[in-house]
Design a protein around this motif. Structure first.
Motif, PDB file in Angstrom:
ATOM      1  N   ALA A 103      -6.413  -4.456   8.661  1.00  0.00           N
ATOM      2  CA  ALA A 103      -5.147  -3.716   8.204  1.00  0.00           C
ATOM      3  C   ALA A 103      -4.956  -2.639   7.639  1.00  0.00           C
ATOM      4  CB  ALA A 103      -4.595  -5.096   7.557  1.00  0.00           C
ATOM      5  N   LEU A 104      -5.736  -2.383   6.142  1.00  0.00           N
ATOM      6  CA  LEU A 104      -5.749  -0.876   5.725  1.00  0.00           C
ATOM      7  C   LEU A 104      -5.518   0.111   6.241  1.00  0.00           C
ATOM      8  CD1 LEU A 104      -7.883  -2.494   2.437  1.00  0.00           C
ATOM      9  CD2 LEU A 104      -5.412  -1.439   2.125  1.00  0.00           C
ATOM     10  N   SER A 105      -6.663   0.086   7.227  1.00  0.00           N
ATOM     11  CA  SER A 105      -7.087   1.319   8.110  1.00  0.00           C
ATOM     12  C   SER A 105      -5.912   1.905   9.013  1.00  0.00           C
ATOM     13  CB  SER A 105      -8.406   1.357   8.688  1.00  0.00           C
ATOM     14  OG  SER A 105      -8.150  -0.171   9.753  1.00  0.00           O
ATOM     15  N   SER A 106      -5.293   0.642   9.453  1.00  0.00           N
ATOM     16  CA  SER A 106      -3.818   0.586  10.550  1.00  0.00           C
ATOM     17  C   SER A 106      -2.675   1.238   9.790  1.00  0.00           C
ATOM     18  CB  SER A 106      -3.930  -0.220  10.903  1.00  0.00           C
ATOM     19  OG  SER A 106      -3.011  -1.226  10.340  1.00  0.00           O
ATOM     20  N   ASN A 107      -2.613   1.247   8.393  1.00  0.00           N
ATOM     21  CA  ASN A 107      -1.234   2.122   7.653  1.00  0.00           C
ATOM     22  C   ASN A 107      -1.974   2.223   6.257  1.00  0.00           C
ATOM     23  OD1 ASN A 107       0.893   2.845   6.862  1.00  0.00           O
ATOM     24  ND2 ASN A 107       1.719   0.652   6.514  1.00  0.00           N
ATOM     25  N   GLN A 108      -2.123   3.598   6.310  1.00  0.00           N
ATOM     26  CA  GLN A 108      -2.305   4.345   4.747  1.00  0.00           C
ATOM     27  C   GLN A 108      -1.749   4.318   3.825  1.00  0.00           C
ATOM     28  OE1 GLN A 108      -5.841   5.760   4.444  1.00  0.00           O
ATOM     29  NE2 GLN A 108      -5.980   5.209   6.765  1.00  0.00           N
ATOM     30  N   LYS A 109      -0.936   4.167   3.551  1.00  0.00           N
ATOM     31  CA  LYS A 109       0.384   3.937   2.610  1.00  0.00           C
ATOM     32  C   LYS A 109       0.312   2.682   2.306  1.00  0.00           C
ATOM     33  CE  LYS A 109       4.376   5.892   0.983  1.00  0.00           C
ATOM     34  NZ  LYS A 109       3.831   7.038   0.712  1.00  0.00           N
ATOM     35  N   LEU A 110       0.009   1.402   3.040  1.00  0.00           N
ATOM     36  CA  LEU A 110      -0.910  -0.268   2.435  1.00  0.00           C
ATOM     37  C   LEU A 110      -1.721   0.740   1.162  1.00  0.00           C
ATOM     38  CD1 LEU A 110      -1.142  -2.274   5.773  1.00  0.00           C
ATOM     39  CD2 LEU A 110       0.878  -2.622   3.297  1.00  0.00           C
ATOM     40  N   GLN A 111      -2.471   1.076   1.078  1.00  0.00           N
ATOM     41  CA  GLN A 111      -3.823   1.311   0.306  1.00  0.00           C
ATOM     42  C   GLN A 111      -2.966   1.457  -1.019  1.00  0.00           C
ATOM     43  OE1 GLN A 111      -6.739   4.400   1.176  1.00  0.00           O
ATOM     44  NE2 GLN A 111      -6.859   3.029   3.494  1.00  0.00           N
ATOM     45  N   GLU A 112      -1.303   2.189  -1.980  1.00  0.00           N
ATOM     46  CA  GLU A 112      -0.773   2.493  -2.379  1.00  0.00           C
ATOM     47  C   GLU A 112      -0.091   1.366  -2.947  1.00  0.00           C
ATOM     48  OE1 GLU A 112       2.164   5.172  -1.992  1.00  0.00           O
ATOM     49  OE2 GLU A 112       0.568   7.049  -0.033  1.00  0.00           O
ATOM     50  N   CYS A 113      -0.186  -0.206  -2.292  1.00  0.00           N
ATOM     51  CA  CYS A 113       0.601  -0.776  -3.599  1.00  0.00           C
ATOM     52  C   CYS A 113      -0.414  -1.619  -4.394  1.00  0.00           C
ATOM     53  CB  CYS A 113       0.276  -2.093  -1.458  1.00  0.00           C
ATOM     54  SG  CYS A 113       1.375  -1.883  -0.837  1.00  0.00           S
ATOM     55  N   THR A 114       0.100  -2.666  -5.082  1.00  0.00           N
ATOM     56  CA  THR A 114      -1.076  -3.031  -5.928  1.00  0.00           C
ATOM     57  C   THR A 114      -1.451  -4.152  -5.105  1.00  0.00           C
ATOM     58  OG1 THR A 114       0.780  -4.911  -5.862  1.00  0.00           O
ATOM     59  CG2 THR A 114       1.546  -3.261  -7.342  1.00  0.00           C
ATOM     60  N   PRO A 115      -3.247  -4.534  -5.519  1.00  0.00           N
ATOM     61  CA  PRO A 115      -4.151  -4.975  -5.165  1.00  0.00           C
ATOM     62  C   PRO A 115      -3.949  -5.949  -5.043  1.00  0.00           C
ATOM     63  CG  PRO A 115      -5.230  -3.580  -6.374  1.00  0.00           C
ATOM     64  CD  PRO A 115      -3.574  -3.390  -6.766  1.00  0.00           C
ATOM     65  N   GLN A 116      -3.014  -6.477  -5.984  1.00  0.00           N
ATOM     66  CA  GLN A 116      -2.339  -8.506  -6.205  1.00  0.00           C
ATOM     67  C   GLN A 116      -1.104  -8.173  -5.065  1.00  0.00           C
ATOM     68  OE1 GLN A 116      -2.691  -6.411  -8.385  1.00  0.00           O
ATOM     69  NE2 GLN A 116      -3.507  -6.419  -9.935  1.00  0.00           N
ATOM     70  N   SER A 117      -0.581  -7.348  -4.415  1.00  0.00           N
ATOM     71  CA  SER A 117       0.567  -8.207  -3.674  1.00  0.00           C
ATOM     72  C   SER A 117      -0.250  -7.886  -2.525  1.00  0.00           C
ATOM     73  CB  SER A 117       1.387  -6.677  -3.788  1.00  0.00           C
ATOM     74  OG  SER A 117       1.656  -6.057  -3.087  1.00  0.00           O
ATOM     75  N   PHE A 118      -1.265  -6.409  -1.889  1.00  0.00           N
ATOM     76  CA  PHE A 118      -1.525  -6.211  -0.815  1.00  0.00           C
ATOM     77  C   PHE A 118      -2.020  -7.610  -0.369  1.00  0.00           C
ATOM     78  CE2 PHE A 118      -5.140  -5.209   1.985  1.00  0.00           C
ATOM     79  CZ  PHE A 118      -4.263  -5.093   3.036  1.00  0.00           C
ATOM     80  N   LEU A 119      -3.946  -8.164  -0.845  1.00  0.00           N
ATOM     81  CA  LEU A 119      -4.282  -9.418  -0.907  1.00  0.00           C
ATOM     82  C   LEU A 119      -3.652 -11.283  -0.716  1.00  0.00           C
ATOM     83  CD1 LEU A 119      -7.089  -9.121  -3.140  1.00  0.00           C
ATOM     84  CD2 LEU A 119      -6.750  -9.355  -0.710  1.00  0.00           C
ATOM     85  N   ALA A 120      -2.037 -11.689  -2.122  1.00  0.00           N
ATOM     86  CA  ALA A 120      -1.255 -12.360  -1.880  1.00  0.00           C
ATOM     87  C   ALA A 120      -0.796 -12.399  -0.117  1.00  0.00           C
ATOM     88  CB  ALA A 120      -0.478 -11.833  -2.503  1.00  0.00           C
ATOM     89  N   ALA A 121      -0.270 -11.152   0.482  1.00  0.00           N
ATOM     90  CA  ALA A 121       0.689 -10.991   1.849  1.00  0.00           C
ATOM     91  C   ALA A 121      -0.610 -11.436   3.077  1.00  0.00           C
ATOM     92  CB  ALA A 121       0.864  -9.822   2.012  1.00  0.00           C
ATOM     93  N   MET A 122      -2.186 -11.398   2.347  1.00  0.00           N
ATOM     94  CA  MET A 122      -3.000 -11.656   3.364  1.00  0.00           C
ATOM     95  C   MET A 122      -3.450 -12.619   3.690  1.00  0.00           C
ATOM     96  SD  MET A 122      -4.630  -8.494   5.258  1.00  0.00           S
ATOM     97  CE  MET A 122      -5.377  -9.773   5.643  1.00  0.00           C
ATOM     98  N   MET A 123      -3.613 -13.544   2.380  1.00  0.00           N
ATOM     99  CA  MET A 123      -3.389 -14.807   2.021  1.00  0.00           C
ATOM    100  C   MET A 123      -2.605 -15.374   2.715  1.00  0.00           C
ATOM    101  SD  MET A 123      -5.748 -17.115   1.525  1.00  0.00           S
ATOM    102  CE  MET A 123      -7.501 -15.780   0.598  1.00  0.00           C
ATOM    103  N   THR A 124      -1.072 -14.887   2.649  1.00  0.00           N
ATOM    104  CA  THR A 124      -0.102 -15.908   4.158  1.00  0.00           C
ATOM    105  C   THR A 124      -0.155 -15.929   5.242  1.00  0.00           C
ATOM    106  OG1 THR A 124       0.887 -15.614   1.262  1.00  0.00           O
ATOM    107  CG2 THR A 124       2.344 -15.649   4.035  1.00  0.00           C
TER     108      THR A 124
END
Length: 270
Positions: free
Chosen positions: A52-73
């Protein structure tokens, strides 16, 4: 001048010390393993995360907490985000004055959840084009008839969602193309940079299908899954649906009425 250079260097060192999403992933391995559903291993979760990170470089600018929470959902709903399957999306945008990651259900993910509920026999959404034959009536004897044109169908003008339950009940909802676009502009904070731009028809189908399913006798698990759509969270839990949505609803974009587009404010705007 030396003071300016020193401050710039300090900011550079501070920026380098900020943990990346990959660092946070390693740090939180124990919590992630506890929160994952039984059908997904930590190794598979990691592979999907990195993909998912490699498919959208902009995701790497997100806070790790919100990214992992979205992934866990997504993981707890057993949906793979940001893949050609169109089950779910991870959308980066500015929230709380910083880049955070929002979880969004895709059209196909919504259908998957509806079938898993065990209540639905048939569920689908369709686009109606200019040259199709399309008629519908509401009231005590609702009717819906759609005959696609054989060729040269034209542009989409309507979208409809329909379901039939296993006990024979049914329902449908119809939206015009204009209504669907207006809905996206009004209610989706990520309208300008997410699937509303790249997969407009699928997002319109999801919207009209969600409206139709409001009248369906669905189980609690399905309703909880729907409630996770378009949310931002920052914690990990064995039940992500108990965590509150942290999205800030604000005027983060203006609308170009002539083009029908949502225009985001420059970076740094609240």
């Amino acid at each position: 001048m030396e003071g300016i250079i020193q401050k710039a260097a300090e900011r550079g060192v501070s920026a380098r010390k900020q943990p990346s999403i990959q660092d946070y992933l390693k740090k939180m391995q124990g919590e992630i393993a506890k929160a994952l559903p039984s059908v997904m291993t930590p190794e598979r979760f990691t592979r999907i995360t990195l993909s998912a990170l490699s498919s959208n470089q902009k995701l790497q600018e997100c806070t790790p907490q919100s990214f992992l929470a979205a992934m866990m959902t997504a993981a707890q709903l057993v949906l793979e985000p940001n893949t050609p399957l169109g089950q779910a999306y991870l959308i980066p945008f500015r929230n709380h004055s910083r880049m955070e990651c929002q979880f969004q259900l895709g059209y196909k993910g919504l259908i998957d959840l509806a079938y898993r509920s065990g209540e639905v026999a048939i569920i689908q959404a369709q686009a109606v084009y200019q040259n199709d034959v399309f008629e519908y009536e509401l009231g005590l004897e609702p009717k819906l008839r759609h005959v696609p044109a054989q060729r040269d169908r034209g542009d989409p003008v309507y979208f409809y969602g329909v379901f039939r339950t296993k006990n024979g009940g049914f329902g449908f909802e119809v939206m015009s193309e204009e209504d669907a676009r207006s809905h996206g502009i009004k209610y989706s904070k990520s309208y300008s940079n997410g699937p509303w731009q790249t997969n407009f028809e699928e997002m319109a189908k999801k919207t009209v299908l969600k409206r139709a399913l409001k009248y369906a006798p669905m189980k609690t698990d399905f309703v909880r899954g729907i409630a996770a759509d378009e949310t931002i969270k920052s914690g990990l839990s064995e039940d992500m649906f108990d965590l509150p949505d942290e999205t800030v609803i604000d005027a983060s974009f203006t609308v170009d009425e002539e083009k029908g587009e949502a225009l985001p404010q420059p970076d740094g705007a609240d």
